[in-house]
Each structure stands twice: as structure tokens, then as C-alpha cells.
Write a protein that holds these residues in place. Sequence first.
Motif, PDB file in Angstrom:
ATOM      1  N   LEU A   1      14.065  24.730  11.617  1.00 57.57           N
ATOM      2  CA  LEU A   1      13.291  25.080  12.976  1.00 57.57           C
ATOM      3  C   LEU A   1      12.072  25.741  12.890  1.00 57.57           C
ATOM      4  O   LEU A   1      11.277  25.396  13.623  1.00 57.57           O
ATOM      5  CB  LEU A   1      14.266  25.629  13.826  1.00 57.57           C
ATOM      6  N   ALA A   2      11.978  26.658  12.133  1.00 59.08           N
ATOM      7  CA  ALA A   2      10.377  27.279  11.787  1.00 59.08           C
ATOM      8  C   ALA A   2       9.882  26.563  11.486  1.00 59.08           C
ATOM      9  O   ALA A   2       8.314  26.440  11.788  1.00 59.08           O
ATOM     10  CB  ALA A   2      10.797  28.639  10.868  1.00 59.08           C
ATOM     11  N   ARG A   3       9.951  25.687  10.244  1.00 58.51           N
ATOM     12  CA  ARG A   3       8.775  24.818   9.910  1.00 58.51           C
ATOM     13  C   ARG A   3       8.440  23.612  10.845  1.00 58.51           C
ATOM     14  O   ARG A   3       7.108  23.360  10.847  1.00 58.51           O
ATOM     15  CB  ARG A   3       9.508  24.061   8.553  1.00 58.51           C
ATOM     16  N   ARG A   4       9.321  23.184  11.683  1.00 55.85           N
ATOM     17  CA  ARG A   4       9.125  22.084  12.665  1.00 55.85           C
ATOM     18  C   ARG A   4       8.207  22.650  13.826  1.00 55.85           C
ATOM     19  O   ARG A   4       7.240  22.035  14.403  1.00 55.85           O
ATOM     20  CB  ARG A   4      10.305  21.438  13.111  1.00 55.85           C
TER      21      ARG A   4
ATOM     22  N   ALA B   1       7.591  29.857  20.673  1.00 56.03           N
ATOM     23  CA  ALA B   1       8.149  30.735  19.568  1.00 56.03           C
ATOM     24  C   ALA B   1       9.225  29.984  18.907  1.00 56.03           C
ATOM     25  O   ALA B   1       9.815  28.804  19.197  1.00 56.03           O
ATOM     26  CB  ALA B   1       8.814  31.949  20.360  1.00 56.03           C
ATOM     27  N   SER B   2       9.544  30.585  17.436  1.00 57.25           N
ATOM     28  CA  SER B   2      10.578  29.849  16.726  1.00 57.25           C
ATOM     29  C   SER B   2      11.380  30.971  16.152  1.00 57.25           C
ATOM     30  O   SER B   2      10.719  32.031  15.927  1.00 57.25           O
ATOM     31  CB  SER B   2       9.881  28.934  15.805  1.00 57.25           C
ATOM     32  N   PRO B   3      12.471  30.653  15.786  1.00 57.71           N
ATOM     33  CA  PRO B   3      13.337  31.641  15.039  1.00 57.71           C
ATOM     34  C   PRO B   3      12.729  32.078  13.661  1.00 57.71           C
ATOM     35  O   PRO B   3      12.184  31.151  12.863  1.00 57.71           O
ATOM     36  CB  PRO B   3      14.835  31.070  14.993  1.00 57.71           C
ATOM     37  N   LYS B   4      12.816  33.245  13.469  1.00 63.24           N
ATOM     38  CA  LYS B   4      12.183  33.502  11.938  1.00 63.24           C
ATOM     39  C   LYS B   4      13.256  33.261  10.903  1.00 63.24           C
ATOM     40  O   LYS B   4      14.538  33.467  11.291  1.00 63.24           O
ATOM     41  CB  LYS B   4      12.028  35.205  12.074  1.00 63.24           C
ATOM     42  N   ALA B   5      12.667  32.497   9.902  1.00 58.14           N
ATOM     43  CA  ALA B   5      13.445  32.154   8.926  1.00 58.14           C
ATOM     44  C   ALA B   5      13.959  33.157   7.973  1.00 58.14           C
ATOM     45  O   ALA B   5      13.268  34.076   7.603  1.00 58.14           O
ATOM     46  CB  ALA B   5      12.738  31.029   8.001  1.00 58.14           C
ATOM     47  N   HIS B   6      15.334  33.280   7.859  1.00 56.52           N
ATOM     48  CA  HIS B   6      15.854  33.904   6.912  1.00 56.52           C
ATOM     49  C   HIS B   6      15.329  34.051   5.408  1.00 56.52           C
ATOM     50  O   HIS B   6      15.190  32.917   4.868  1.00 56.52           O
ATOM     51  CB  HIS B   6      17.348  33.778   6.671  1.00 56.52           C
TER      52      HIS B   6
ATOM     53  N   VAL C   1       4.517  21.589  14.923  1.00 59.66           N
ATOM     54  CA  VAL C   1       4.254  21.251  16.222  1.00 59.66           C
ATOM     55  C   VAL C   1       2.925  22.081  16.524  1.00 59.66           C
ATOM     56  O   VAL C   1       1.910  21.465  17.358  1.00 59.66           O
ATOM     57  CB  VAL C   1       5.404  21.413  17.147  1.00 59.66           C
ATOM     58  N   ARG C   2       2.757  23.448  16.254  1.00 55.87           N
ATOM     59  CA  ARG C   2       1.788  24.158  16.755  1.00 55.87           C
ATOM     60  C   ARG C   2       0.753  23.794  16.052  1.00 55.87           C
ATOM     61  O   ARG C   2      -0.578  23.719  16.726  1.00 55.87           O
ATOM     62  CB  ARG C   2       2.197  25.609  16.335  1.00 55.87           C
TER      63      ARG C   2
END
Length: 300
Positions: free
Chosen positions: A71-74, A100-105, A78-79
Amino acid sequence: MWAQTLAAYERHLSAERDLTPHTIRAYLTDLRGLAEHATRLRITDPADLDLRSLRSYLAGMQTRGRARTTLARRATAVRVFGAWLVRTGRAADDPGALLASPKAHRELPAVLREDEVRALLDRTAEACADDGAVGHRDLAVLELLYATGIRVGELVGLDIDDLDEERRVVRVFGKGRKERTVPYGAPAARALTAWSEVGRPELRCDGSGPALFLGARGRRIDPRAVRTLVHRRLEAVEGAPDLGPHGLRHTAATHLLDGGADLRSVQELLGHASLATTQIYTHVSTERLRAAYRQAHPRA
């Protein structure tokens, strides 16, 4: 409109940003997913994207169980795409700027212990007598990956002239074709010399060109072949984790920091744009410090 716009964006990524084919494919794969989602929403022109449609795109992937890293990469893809649309006059507004996007673990990378690295390199060296040219190549590849921590894409792109054998440094072109110079040690130098003088002439053909490392058919080796050889050679090391070339990059960085190298120097060697990316490799040193503290301090 989507097809034409994505084709123009692909040309931009290749000609203007000079990204690697792998990175370009990753960007376009993510954006084709966005295009399919937008088409289902009856958005046929990228200029008509809005924040609601972008959020629904990410929400749909989250519902399907996609990882936070995905999700973070996509969201990043997009941005970057939205900013390019506005900059090139293809859209009036950039909804991606508010996305906004969730921070990757940040998962700790698996690494080899120093004794496992020695076993890997020693057993590969012992096999050179039986494996011939391929054995010399595999040893040189493993030694260079561990000595420098370079990426597999950087390794396969090396030409003979990128090696400075006198100073024992290699010229590397990283992400965005950024050039850096990385040193390597005496063991890697010996393996590279044996490969250049004994192994490479056996595999060389008319299509070899200036490539430093060659595949079985004599042409420039590809990343898949390098991954295969790393996995195969690691099988001979009992108890070692099954790592690929990137695992050797993690290992090299961790051992450098554990040996006392400063974070900025390791950042430069690895070609990281951000120091935060390099900091993930400090976990081994930190854990060993904690273990020593628990063992030695009376109030631990």
C-alpha cells in the motif's frame, strides 16, 4: 486517455529520470492497477482523478489483504504520477498531494553470521576446481557482493572498465544512474583476478561485450541467474538462512556497522539517499550491546 498518458509517463521515467527497467515496470504495474480501478469508476481521463477515487483505490487493496508495504509503495507511485500530471499540464490539480498512506513496517532483514559468510566463500572456492569457469564466476560474484554491498542490478551492469584493480575500487551506477565508487578488499580482488584471467575467457563469446560477469552462454549475466547462484551456493552452508543477493547486501551493511563503521560511511557505500534507510542495519549491533549489558551489568 489512460493508455496514451501511461505511455508518455513511461517515456518520462526512462528518458528524463533514467530509471532502471525494473523500477519502471514496478511504477507502471502500480499505475495500471489505478487505471483499472478508475475505469470501473468511469474515470477515463487521469486528469479527472480526485482524492476520493485515490483513497478508494488503496482501500480496495487493503480489503483484499495487501501488505502495508504494498500500500505504501502504490501510494508513492500515485503521488509521483499526480505531480507529473500537473507539472506537464495534463491535470489542473494534484489530489495525490493530499493522499496519506500507512507507514510500512520496517522488518529487520535476515543476515548471515560471519562464520556463515566464511563457510559460503570457502566452500565456493573449494568447488572452483570442479565447477571451472562457472565456479570462478560464482566466487567472484559472492566476494564482490559481500565486499561492497552493491545491489544485484548494479552488479550485473558492471563492465570490465568499472574495476580499478590498482586502487581496489569499483565504479557503480545506482538508482537514477547515480554514480559512486565503492572499495573492495584483497579476497574479492583475488577472486576477480581469477575470474578475469581464468574463468571469463572460457565463457566469453562474440556477444559478451564489455560485461564483467557472464552467464553460461557468454552474454551479460542477468539478475535471475545471480539470485539462483546465491541460493544454490548457500545450500552448501548448513543452518544458513536462504538469502538472495539482497541478503548479502544486508549482511555486508550489518557487519560493517558491527565492526565500527559510522552510519554516514555505510550510507555512502550502499548508495542510500536517506540515512533512515541505512539505520535499519544497526539492529545487530544494538542487540549485541543489549546482550552484553544483560550479561555484565549487575542491575540489568
